[in-house]
Enzyme design. Structure first.
Site, PDB file in Angstrom:
ATOM      1  N   CYS A  76     106.474  12.693  71.184  1.00  0.00           N
ATOM      2  CA  CYS A  76     105.619  11.189  70.923  1.00  0.00           C
ATOM      3  C   CYS A  76     104.476  11.406  71.558  1.00  0.00           C
ATOM      4  CB  CYS A  76     106.656  10.371  71.429  1.00  0.00           C
ATOM      5  SG  CYS A  76     106.903  10.108  73.083  1.00  0.00           S
TER       6      CYS A  76
ATOM      7  N   CYS B 225     107.051  -1.911  73.440  1.00  0.00           N
ATOM      8  CA  CYS B 225     105.578  -2.440  73.348  1.00  0.00           C
ATOM      9  C   CYS B 225     105.035  -1.620  72.053  1.00  0.00           C
ATOM     10  CB  CYS B 225     104.937  -2.504  74.527  1.00  0.00           C
ATOM     11  SG  CYS B 225     105.300  -3.632  75.495  1.00  0.00           S
TER      12      CYS B 225
END
Lengths: 80, 352, 352, 80
Positions: free
Chosen positions: B314, B188
């Site tokens: 991340c 996503c």
């Protein structure tokens, strides 16, 4: 025989469109369709698996295709 | 009618849905795996409808960049464990039910034990590894799995591994997709997702759970629903009545080495630090190091050091864990780590 | 990318949905009328996705018997105004947007003024009077109305009154249903509703709002979606490109006088009490008074007293309100009241 | 001519079933269908309005019907 294919998920990106048409020769079955598509779109093969739905039923490789069939390529989806 | 059922009177007024049906929901134990875009609405409606015991499993923390679809969380929750926050919030919404957070990452080592206490598994995960793990664990434990997945404007829902009238099992995820190369399908944060799709699909999953528990007609077994929220067209693809798979053991999940924010801070001069987020995210802020977006990692494996530790990061530690898996698979010579809780964990460190 | 857009990065990653699209959402002003089963999820997802100004209109209070589908409220909120609680909750979820509660009942006298500040109206109401009022006000004010409605396991969604390319308006609610005898269609508390249906339809409404604001393809204009969550079959019925209606003024809403259960109990000896339920319901139980089924009322207006208050009652207060409207229309000399919350409210009184 | 009707919402209760069949005589159009249904089910007329969808299109009274048409009766719905 020319057939129209509806694309779902990442197949839209791979085909560059929501629908494409392909010409099939020889034994016109799902295996033949997959070979033709994977030749033209190598990224499709890299998915490892994707569903071919013919007239809203899961189709295995041996199913014969006709021009009036509604064919959809539905790849796996991971998001949540 | 008992006073404690007043809350449910509007659903008990449904034809064929009386007090005994409500008691089935109260007695049910449902495990939702993944408290993200799908898990938030699914948990919300199962809690509201009175499912007696709801487990919520998520090892991940709340991230601001997911708040557009993870509607149980506030910006103040950023960095906190999602399962714990979700359970707290839903207990306020319905104090009559049990909410059980599971904060460990689900692996092949613990999945059978975790699902043991539940009747139904709801697959609200965001990665193929956990989807296959839950599917296979459901088959091995003889429990149905209510599957949901989303991509951009499209969603899929199905109910796997239900015992048919003849005793055979209905199809499961491997009937549809025997295996997947996960690196070929963007998630996503890369491909994007419209938040309302997550809401629709999560609510449809909760709806199937209720239908399954209450013995309703029309449960999505032997078929998969494919829903497009741009055209609002949906189709139900029939798979068949019975599974053709034979699942006898769990695939071993890969153990990803992680490094804590504190340990990284102490050793940051000695490691190769790599940001695997998107260009957009990198533009906003970073904590240094090189930048190789996750979907470009496989083409850039030659840039990784074999002489020192490689630390990927991340936003939350999720994509960096994927990066470690890719490296373990393709470049065993590299000693790769994932920064635990990602930038969220790192900024937590700065604040203390 | 601006720091303030990080929250929306996963939807801005969608193809064709960049920063300028997100700015359209931020600039949009959306009014949600009805903060119930449909309004809760619709508001939740519109807030999460970053719609800049969201008005929430509801004069009603949180009721325990609606908590199974009204997922923004906790039992502690019972008795408080729904619009205010919903705005408070959603402001915590997204502090970057404006949330505006409207606590007055929407009537023909105030509707045009209330919707004046908004670009899009979302019809999440639970009664035909307000649906027609919003529809007609949308047409008169040239604003689109995103309609949603639910019944048991079935829902409907459509987007009314959008300006087509040729300048003509798309169909509205009166193209589909020119008028309705509301007394013939039971509401959720009588007919029941499955909570997940409310979630699905409310999310679909939010999805259509986002599609409309962002100029996406596939907005549900000129058609209506009919969704069945038992079979999971949905169908889109085409209505046509252009409205055939001509709406030039608002129907005047009738102000129905109500009496609380407690006030009735105290004055029951001094009023004319009339049960307007069916013969079957009357057979089961009653709280005294005369019995004139609603569909026989017009033929029996001569039985109503003009010397004392007349109090109508039914199961929930809905048909008795219809009875008051009939009397106000045909027999102005009668001082008619509707028992608030009907027998449901009356038995609540007995329990305390 | 015998046609099959799918019922939605309160029409399921009024018909007592999700599907019913009706025999139509004379001018076989939507007006005729409505008259026949309202004769048999007076509660349907009391709704004041309901949608007749033929092959997923809104049908007005003059539309002629054939046996192969898929006909749905979709009444208004008020819940929220």
């Amino acid at each position: 025989m020319t057939i129209t294919i509806l694309a779902f998920g990442i197949a839209k990106d791979i085909f560059g469109s929501n629908t494409i048409t392909v010409d099939l020769h020889g034994d016109v079955d799902v295996a033949c369709l997959k070979d033709t598509l994977e030749d033209r779109y190598p990224r499709l093969k890299q998915l490892s698996s994707y569903m071919v739905a013919v007239n809203n039923e899961y189709a295995d490789n041996t199913l014969a295709l006709t021009m009036s069939d509604e064919i959809a390529i539905i790849p796996p989806v991971s998001g949540g | 009618m008992d006073k404690d059922l007043l809350r449910y009177s509007c659903q008990m007024a449904l034809p064929g849905f009386g007090e005994s049906t409500q008691r089935l929901l109260q007695a049910a134990r449902v495990l939702i795996v993944g408290a993200g875009g799908l898990g938030c609405p699914a948990a919300q409606y199962l809690a509201a409808s009175g499912v007696g015991t709801i487990g919520i499993a998520d090892y991940d923390v709340v991230s601001v960049s997911n708040l557009h679809r993870q509607i149980l969380y506030d910006p103040d929750d950023a960095g906190k464990n999602k399962a714990i926050i979700a359970c707290e919030r839903l207990l306020r919404q319905n104090p009559e039910i049990q909410l059980v957070p599971h904060v460990d990452k689900i692996t092949s080592a613990n999945v059978l034990q975790i699902i043991d206490g539940y009747d139904v598994i709801v697959d609200c995960t965001d990665n193929f590894d956990t989807r296959y793990l839950l599917n296979d664990a459901g088959v091995l434990s003889n429990k149905p799995v209510v599957y949901g997945a989303i991509y951009q404007y499209e969603g899929q829902v199905a109910v796997w591994n239900v015992v048919n009238h003849d005793g055979a099992r209905s199809p499961n995820y491997r009937d549809l997709f025997p295996k997947v190369d996960a690196s070929q399908i963007p998630n996503c944060s890369v491909a994007g997702v419209i938040p309302t799709l997550a809401g629709i699909i999560g609510c449809i999953q909760a709806n199937e759970v209720i239908k399954y528990i209450t013995g309703s007609l029309g449960v999505l077994t032997g078929k998969v629903l494919v829903f497009d929220v741009l055209s609002m067209q949906s189709r139900i693809v029939k798979i068949g009545a019975t599974t053709k798979t034979s699942i006898t053991e769990l695939a071993q999940t890969v153990d990803v080495q992680t490094i804590s924010p504190l340990a990284l801070k102490r050793s940051i001069a000695e490691v190769q630090l790599i940001d695997v987020r998107t260009y957009q995210e990198r533009d906003l802020e970073d904590i240094g190091g090189e930048h190789i977006p996750l979907d470009e990692l496989e083409q850039n494996l030659d840039k990784l050091s074999t002489g020192k530790k490689v630390v990927f990061y991340c936003a939350t530690g999720k994509r960096s864990a994927e990066a470690v898996k890719i490296v373990k698979d393709k470049m065993q010579a590299v000693d790769a780590f994932s920064l635990q809780d990602g930038l969220a964990g790192w900024s937590g460190l700065e604040e203390h």
